[in-house]
Structures are given as C-alpha cells and as structure tokens.
Design an enzyme around this catalytic site. Structure first.
Site: not given
Length: 543
Positions: A38, A131
């Site tokens: 990432k 989340d």
C-alpha cells in the site's frame, strides 16, 4: 501492465489507484511469496492522513493471529510511505455475499467464528477496529479467513485524523468536527454497520461497537440484506437507536436459534446490554459447530471462493442427526434397532443380505510416519456417482483414514478406511488431506475393489517460521531486540542466515530465543509433514 521496483521489492504491479496513492502486487525478496504494497503519497500537507497510515502499520505490527492479515514491512521512500502486507489470494466477504446472495447458517458461522478470533486478538491489545464489515473480511482460496484494514482502528496512542465524508453505505466514513479522532463529535466507520454510539461519537467507543458491527455482518451473511440502510438519514438513525429492524427469522425460515440469539444480543442499541467481550460469542458458535463436519463446510467455502459462478451449497447435516431420528422412532424396538444399526454400520448387512447388490471398496494409503492418528487435518475419502452430469455424492460413504495395525512401511505408515459398499457402476473417488486433493475414476463390478494409494508417500513441504517474543509480566513486545536461532546439524545458526528452503516438514527442529536480561526460551518441535508454516512466540522471563 508494466512492473516496477519499490524499495527492495521487485515485480511491483499496480492493481489499484486512488487520489492519495496506489496498491501494488509484488514479490517479497526473501520469502519468495506474493505481497501487497500500500503506497501513500501526499503532494503537500496531509500530516493527519500520514499519521493515520503510520498508525495502521503500528497496530498491525502488534497483532499476531492467523486470522488477521499480517504486516511484513513499513518504510518511506522519497515523499511516499509504504506498508507491505500479506497477500490473500481469494475474495472479500462482501463479494462472496454479492455472488451467493446469502450463506447457509453453518457456513456463515464458520466465517464469523474466524473473524471473531482475529478481532479478539485485536481487542486483547486494547485495539478497537471501528470498521468491521464484509469488505474487510478476506477469504483465501484455501478458505482461510483474515481480518483486514485497521486504517481507522483506535488504541490508546490515537492522535490524528483527517476529515473527509461519504454517503455510500458500503464505504468508510471519516467525518469529524476537528482534526483529532480522540475528541468528541467524530464519526468513523461504515454507516450500515455502525452502532448507535459510533454514529454519534466514534471517539469514545469500545469493543462493544465492534461486537455490534459483527452482529450486523452475521445478519447480512444469513439473510443477504443489511438490517438498516446506510444513508445516515434521520429516520434511519432513529431506527438504529431504537433497534427496529426486521428479525432475520422472518427473512430466512428455520434459522438456528444460536444465530437469532447472537444477532439479537449483539445488535442491542444499548451497549451495556450487548456482550461485554467476544469470549461468550466464540463459545456459543463453537458449541454449535462442534455438531457439524467443519472440514466439509470449509471445503465448500473454498469451492465457492474459487468458482466464478454462484454455487449450490450442500445441506450440512449435524453429526448426530441420524442417531436422533433412530432414537425417537425406536422406543418400542430399541434392542432390535441397535443390533440392526450395528450390523449395517459394520457392513454385515451388505456382506450377507445385500451381497448380490453391493460390492465392497477398500482404500489404503501410505503417508509419512510423522502423520498423527489424531491429526489436525485427517485424510478423508469421498465417493461420487460418475454420471457425467451433476456428479452427485454417494450418501453415507464419507470415510476417515485411520492407522492400520502393523502399518509401518519404512518412513511411511499405512492408513485405511472402513469398506464402502457400492452398486456396480462408474464412480469417482476424491481423497482430501490438508492442502492435497486427489481424484480417480473407477469402475465397480461384482468383485471387491482394493485400492492402494501412494501419492502422499514421503511427502514433505518447505517450512516458513515466524518468531515473536514478549515480556511475560508486562506483555511488552521484545521481537525486534531478540535473537532467534535454529539448530542446523550440531550448530546453532542465526535465523536470518538460515536457508529455509532446506528445512523440510516431517522432522524435529530446535529453536532458541535470546534476549539480554532474560532467560533463554528453548523449543524442540516435531513438525508434521503438512505443517509448513510455524509461529513461535516466546514468553521471556527476566533474570
């Protein structure tokens, strides 16, 4: 698509891009395995976003669970920051639900259990994910379930957050009144899965908010729909606060009581009425799943991940289902029924009364001698009718291999199954042992079929070892400052200098953990022939 080099990582192929960075698929130079990189790059400013990116890396580095996506590396290069993560070759749970619409309760609970175990590891370190949703649950082609994306997770070290907004019910919301997520008034998470208290103020939520989101996710898995819309409209928020949603049993008939109980309590609008931790949730699910063949359920999960189309899941029958049916109907003739069942299960009926209609099929297989009778991954045999159409499984013919008497064959042991009785015709046999699957087409006539299999003879795999160390009193992570050694021959060698391609399963290996000021930790382990990934954690005691 052209590849590039990022740091020490080669063959980096971009697989996704966004306004602040990109995601790459690359190869780890030492582990020789695929990884995900990432990348975060900001032209100017954005200190809060960069800090959140660093915090995600720090949180992942603190977790050590096979049910959480692992972090391998974090580094900066120029103006860009990078996180190197485990590559999960499969699909996310939201894509599986989209493809299948809904999942059988037993399959949903198996996925749910693995996700709970990963989340429990985070909670044990005072980390709240904030989340939880199907999009952050990854499932590999081997049916391994991994919890991912701790980008907005909180712990006691939280400091920064960058404001942004979204109205998509499946997208993460990061909407704050100021730049600090630790202050009141912040909203973080994904609307359709957020608890009432998280909708109002995410800064002070605890593990019960994650437990609520897990309940919503379980609801969606078994029903194929979300209990609430994710638009954050006033009427939607009012329903969430009151806990007004369509009960799952009104959408799915014959829903197991355990699923209804879990959803009802986990989704209580008042945090104090929910489970206080995941321990009782995990216990309830395990108690229910122990009545089922979880290996078979996981195999069907793997099939659904691999398939590009919607598949029809099998009917998962409890292990004791037939026994209960027999017991209920045999009150008057109990003794006769028990004798008949024993004769049937032993094959006596097939060998005598039904001998003109059924033919016995016997299986034996050679496996490495390190395989255990009570192995974590027992070898199983499955029989199917070879009709060149649906290839249906033959009922009541699944077999588990067990060690034969006087079975030693040098470096191998002989494993056998009870005879399977089949009508003459065309069949297919599948043998499943851990990551290995073997198929064969056979013809069954009137004479007994004896099959001797040796495809796993002397099988072995390369070993990957992951070390970690911690202070047994404080729980402090000592991994980076510890030395890890492996005995190679008669010498102790630093683990970083060991050629792991030469370490094979099916052998005994010795490991040593050393840290200044602590007693050494020593491990001597027999690695079974199929156990190719080893996690060793040393609980270090101060001198």
């Amino acid at each position: 698509m052209e590849s590039e080099t990022i740091g020490k990582y080669k063959n980096c192929t971009k697989i996704a891009t966004g306004g602040m960075g990109a995601v790459y698929l690359a190869t780890h130079p030492e582990l020789k395995r695929k990884v995900v990189i990432k990348k975060l790059i900001l032209k100017s400013g954005g200190a809060a976003i960069r800090e959140r990116f660093k915090r995600e890396a720090r949180i992942l580095s603190e977790l050590s669970s096979p049910y959480v996506v692992r972090m391998f590396d974090y580094f900066t290069e120029g103006r860009a920051n990078y996180i190197v993560l485990e590559f999960v070759d499969g699909m996310s749970l939201d894509k599986l639900i989209e493809k299948q619409v809904s999942l059988p309760p037993e399959l949903a609970l198996l996925i749910f259990l693995d996700a709970c175990l990963g989340l429990k590891n985070a909670h044990s370190k005072d980390i709240v994910h904030r989340d939880i949703k199907p999009g952050n649950i990854l499932i590999s082609k081997r049916a391994e379930v991994k919890l991912a994306d701790f980008g907005i997770a909180s712990d006691e070290k939280d400091e920064f957050e960058e404001p942004k907004k979204t109205v998509d019910s499946d997208k993460t919301v990061v909407s704050t009144k100021n730049s600090s997520i630790t202050q009141a008034g912040s909203t973080l998470g994904t609307p359709a899965y957020m608890s009432p208290e998280q909708l109002m103020d995410s800064s002070s939520v605890d593990v019960r908010a994650d437990i609520y989101s897990m309940g919503v996710m379980l609801y969606e898995m078994v029903t194929g729909s979300k209990p609430y819309a994710g638009d954050m409209a006033p009427e939607t928020i009012a329903k969430i606060k009151k806990g007004k949603y369509i009960p799952p049993q009104k959408i799915v008939k014959n829903l197991p009581p355990v699923v209804k109980t879990l959803i009802r309590k986990m989704m209580k609008p008042e945090p104090e009425k929910r489970y206080k931790s995941l321990e009782p949730v995990i216990a309830k699910v395990r108690r229910y799943l122990k009545n089922y063949d979880t290996h078979a359920i996981r195999v069907s999960l793997a099939q659904s991940i691999i398939s590009t189309k919607t598949i029809k899941f099998p009917l998962y029958i409890p292990k004791n289902y037939k026994a209960k049916r027999i017991a209920l109907g045999a009150c008057a003739v109990c003794a006769v029924a028990l004798l008949f069942c024993e004769a049937w299960n032993s094959g006596m009926i097939h060998r005598t009364v039904l001998r003109n209609w059924f033919t016995p099929v016997s299986l034996s297989m050679l496996m490495p001698s390190t395989a255990s009778v009570n192995a974590d991954l027992p070898a199983r045999a499955f029989f199917f009718v070879n009709d060149n159409d649906g290839i249906p499984e033959v009922p009541n013919t699944r077999r588990v291999f067990s060690v034969a008497k006087n079975s030693s064959k040098g470096k191998n042991l002989e494993y056998i199954t009870k005879d399977v009785f089949l009508r003459p015709g065309e069949y297919r046999i599948k043998i499943a042992e851990g990551p290995y699957v073997w198929w064969k087409s056979i013809y069954v006539g009137k004479e007994k079929v004896i099959m001797n299999l040796d495809f796993l003879k002397n099988a072995s795999r390369n070993i990957t070892v992951h070390f970690s160390a911690m202070d047994c009193e404080t729980g402090k992570d000592l991994t980076q400052s510890s030395l890890f050694r492996i005995q190679v021959g008669s010498k102790w060698v630093d683990a970083s200098k060991v050629d792991f391609s030469k370490l094979k399963t099916g052998n005994v290996y010795k490991f040593l953990m050393i840290h200044e000021g602590y007693y050494d930790e020593y491990f001597s382990l027999l690695i079974d022939w199929y156990q190719d990934e080893l996690f060793i954690t040393g609980n270090m005691r101060k001198k």
